[in-house]
Design a protein around this motif. Structure first.
Motif, PDB file in Angstrom:
ATOM      1  N   THR A 102       0.864  -1.034   0.105  1.00 54.41           N
ATOM      2  CA  THR A 102      -0.133  -0.042   0.038  1.00 54.41           C
ATOM      3  C   THR A 102       0.731   1.337  -0.026  1.00 54.41           C
ATOM      4  O   THR A 102       0.557   2.115  -0.910  1.00 54.41           O
ATOM      5  CB  THR A 102      -1.037   0.044   1.187  1.00 54.41           C
ATOM      6  N   ALA A 106       0.465   3.425  -3.376  1.00 55.79           N
ATOM      7  CA  ALA A 106      -0.358   4.677  -3.305  1.00 55.79           C
ATOM      8  C   ALA A 106       0.935   6.090  -3.523  1.00 55.79           C
ATOM      9  O   ALA A 106       0.447   6.838  -4.021  1.00 55.79           O
ATOM     10  CB  ALA A 106      -0.897   4.704  -1.848  1.00 55.79           C
ATOM     11  N   ALA A 125       0.542   8.281   1.506  1.00 62.74           N
ATOM     12  CA  ALA A 125       0.571   6.660   1.420  1.00 62.74           C
ATOM     13  C   ALA A 125       0.610   5.968   2.748  1.00 62.74           C
ATOM     14  O   ALA A 125      -0.148   4.934   3.029  1.00 62.74           O
ATOM     15  CB  ALA A 125       1.565   6.155   0.565  1.00 62.74           C
ATOM     16  N   LEU A 305      -7.225   7.071  -7.216  1.00 63.68           N
ATOM     17  CA  LEU A 305      -6.431   6.310  -6.415  1.00 63.68           C
ATOM     18  C   LEU A 305      -7.271   5.265  -5.512  1.00 63.68           C
ATOM     19  O   LEU A 305      -6.571   4.181  -5.156  1.00 63.68           O
ATOM     20  CB  LEU A 305      -5.929   7.443  -5.052  1.00 63.68           C
ATOM     21  N   LEU A 309      -6.282   1.114  -5.077  1.00 62.64           N
ATOM     22  CA  LEU A 309      -6.098   0.581  -3.876  1.00 62.64           C
ATOM     23  C   LEU A 309      -7.195  -0.622  -3.838  1.00 62.64           C
ATOM     24  O   LEU A 309      -6.678  -1.721  -3.412  1.00 62.64           O
ATOM     25  CB  LEU A 309      -6.418   1.434  -2.736  1.00 62.64           C
TER      26      LEU A 309
END
Length: 583
Positions: A102, A106, A125, A305, A309
């Motif tokens: 992640t 990110a 992030a 975004l 994810l």
């Protein structure tokens, strides 16, 4: 601000927090879907509920301590005996793989899409690493997946919050200081923070355990003591090292749940009420700090975004975490479809965004609105699709009833056998060895341990109990157990009706509905059984004949509906009747 403005602001926050949760319950949607828009709308319409104006510099510490209380309550539900084998391996992998992938995905995505500097992107992030029990728990309660999935996701949510909080604090200090000392130094800081949190949490739990063991306290004072302990330890940790209070809170909760010699209730009404109120207050307050102007240029990039994810990063994490384990593919996909962000992400974004902007970090002003949009988008998506996804994947708990019958009289064992023959997964519990032997001899499942532990699902094989039927020969025991279990069992509690002239210590015939039809009291059922009556099942193709007394109706999907003193259910085609038939 004037005193009148403070009164109005605080009153609005409380009313919006509770009112949003009531509306969400009415609409049967996760509360977060109402709390965030309510806070954002109120913040856009008035300046009175801006928590940074209401509380000033104390807002951030209060948020940290409030989150610590939430995580302590989550830690109380983390029983180590329930996390073994492959489940433990999956949770550990979800933590470190989830944080790593992640953070990388990110950060790389945020730099070009959100037009952020590398420092601001890494900060965002790090914030989005967390998930949290404040949103995962209510979503899972709404979806009701299998117990294994619920356990894995609750453990991940409770443990990733403090890890993400410390990671966020370390990234923040590194960004502000322009830290270039490398990975080894950063890892050392992380381990030092973890050591402070774990050590303080363990010490606080030890002291709390000793006090609770040796002092005879009322339930109210015991709860107040726990609250004071977790707030005191978390505050001391945060004062010593940033965000270590979150780790100490989870460690204290886990320790209290696993230390021997404590009889903490399975349900904690005060803590549950307090946590629910805190969640509402925090989400309304933090979302009120997000202005429409700050969202103008981040809505579409933040949605992109979120898509990354949700559609790429999380499924990849879930499949890598479950690789080489016995978790089947359908459960891996559901794990990959459950990673909402919660209060820790919102709280850390609120804390770090303004401070980084004050240090002139390019793009820092977009951290809070971007986090807000990711939280709203992810929770909305998961809230609307998690149940259909679980149903499509076949990972929902079965709708079939799973009753726990308490008592081992011959007629009760006969009833359990009839329910089992009707297709239900029946459990029994009895205290006397003679009754336990009778249950075992009948080939029925005997719940191990104590009654309260069994009914609240302390053992893995007892999870999924949908109702408890109190069928012992002691009216006072049935009444007292009914009152006690009502606080710890989610399903229905049924008990035998005592004789009408009985005067029990808790007036047993005044609490709730008694099982079976009028006149079928405990001694009357025993008398009829001794006279030759037997429990039988048959299709509901005709109403009960004379001499047949309806006890239950089993619906085609396996749902158990009892007859009660106030009335009996109406059978329908396809139902199965469970009857007490006289000779």
């Amino acid at each position: 601000m004037t005193a009148d403005q403070v009164y109005v602001g605080l009153g609005l926050i409380v009313v919006l927090a509770v009112g949003s949760q009531l509306l969400a319950r009415r609409l049967r949607v996760p509360a977060l879907l109402v709390l965030l828009p309510a806070g954002f709308t109120a913040g856009a319409l008035t300046d009175d509920i801006d928590p940074e104006r209401l509380l000033g510099p104390s807002f951030s510490p209060l948020v940290s301590l409030a989150v610590a209380v939430i995580l302590y309550d989550a830690g109380l539900g983390l029983d180590l005996k329930r996390l073994r084998g492959h489940n433990r391996r999956v949770v550990i992998r979800l933590l470190w793989l989830g944080a790593l992938l992640t953070l990388v995905s990110a950060a790389l995505f945020a730099v070009p899409v959100l037009d952020m500097s590398a420092k601001a992107a890494v900060m965002l992030a790090a914030i989005l690493v967390v998930s949290g029990p404040t949103v995962v728990g209510p979503l899972l309660a709404f979806v009701r997946p299998t117990e294994r999935l619920r356990r894995i996701l609750i453990w991940e949510g409770a443990l990733i919050d403090p890890v993400g909080g410390i990671l966020g604090a370390l990234v923040f200090h590194g960004v502000v200081a322009g830290d270039r000392r490398g990975f080894g130094s950063g890892l050392g800081h992380f381990l030092a923070s973890a050591a402070v949190g774990v050590g303080a949490g363990a010490a606080g739990a030890a002291v709390l355990w000793l006090v609770l063991r040796r002092a005879r306290l009322s339930e109210e004072l015991e709860t107040s003591l726990q609250l004071a302990a977790v707030v005191g330890v978390a505050a001391a940790c945060d004062a010593l090292r940033d965000d270590t209070g979150l780790i100490s809170a989870v460690v204290m909760g886990m320790a209290m749940a696993n230390l021997p010699g404590l009889d903490l209730p399975a349900r904690r009404p005060f803590f549950e009420t307090l946590v629910s109120l805190i969640i509402g207050l925090l989400f309304v307050s933090i979302s009120a700090t997000v202005t429409p102007a700050s969202l103008r240029h981040v809505v579409l990039p933040s949605l992109a975004l979120t898509a990354l994810l949700v559609l790429v990063t999380r499924p990849l994490i879930a499949h890598l975490a479950a690789a080489g384990t016995d978790v089947p593919a359908r459960e891996r996909w559901f794990i990959g479809w459950m990673a909402p962000r919660g209060i820790v992400a919102a709280a850390t974004a609120s804390t770090f965004s303004s401070e980084l902007a004050g240090h002139h970090i390019a793009g820092a002003e977009r951290i809070l609105p971007a986090t807000f949009m990711v939280i709203v988008a992810a929770v909305t998506l998961y809230g609307l699709t998690a149940f259909p996804a679980a149903r499509r994947l076949g990972v929902l708990r079965p709708a079939r009833s799973r009753p726990l019958l308490v008592g081992g009289a011959p007629w009760a064992v006969d009833l359990a056998g009839a329910l089992s023959a009707a297709g239900l997964d029946v459990l029994m519990w009895a205290g006397a060895e003679e009754e336990r032997a009778r249950i075992t001899a009948a080939g029925l499942k005997l719940a191990p341990g104590e009654l309260l532990a069994s009914a609240t699902g302390a053992g893995a094989e007892l999870e999924g109990i949908t109702s408890v039927l109190l069928l012992t020969g002691e009216d006072d025991f049935n009444a007292l157990a009914s009152l006690t279990l009502r606080e710890s069992v989610e399903g229905e509690i049924g008990r035998l009706a005592p004789p009408s002239a009985n005067h029990g210590v808790v007036a047993p015939y005044t609490d709730g509905e008694a099982l079976f039809g009028p006149g079928l009291t405990r001694p009357e059922i025993a008398r009829k059984y001794e006279a030759g009556a037997r429990v039988v099942t048959r299709p509901a193709d005709s109403p009960p004949a004379p001499g047949e007394h309806m006890l239950f109706v089993v619906r085609p999907e396996g749902r158990l509906v009892p007859a009660t003193q106030s009335g009996r259910p109406e059978p329908a085609p396809g139902d199965t009747l469970v009857l007490l038939r006289e000779p």
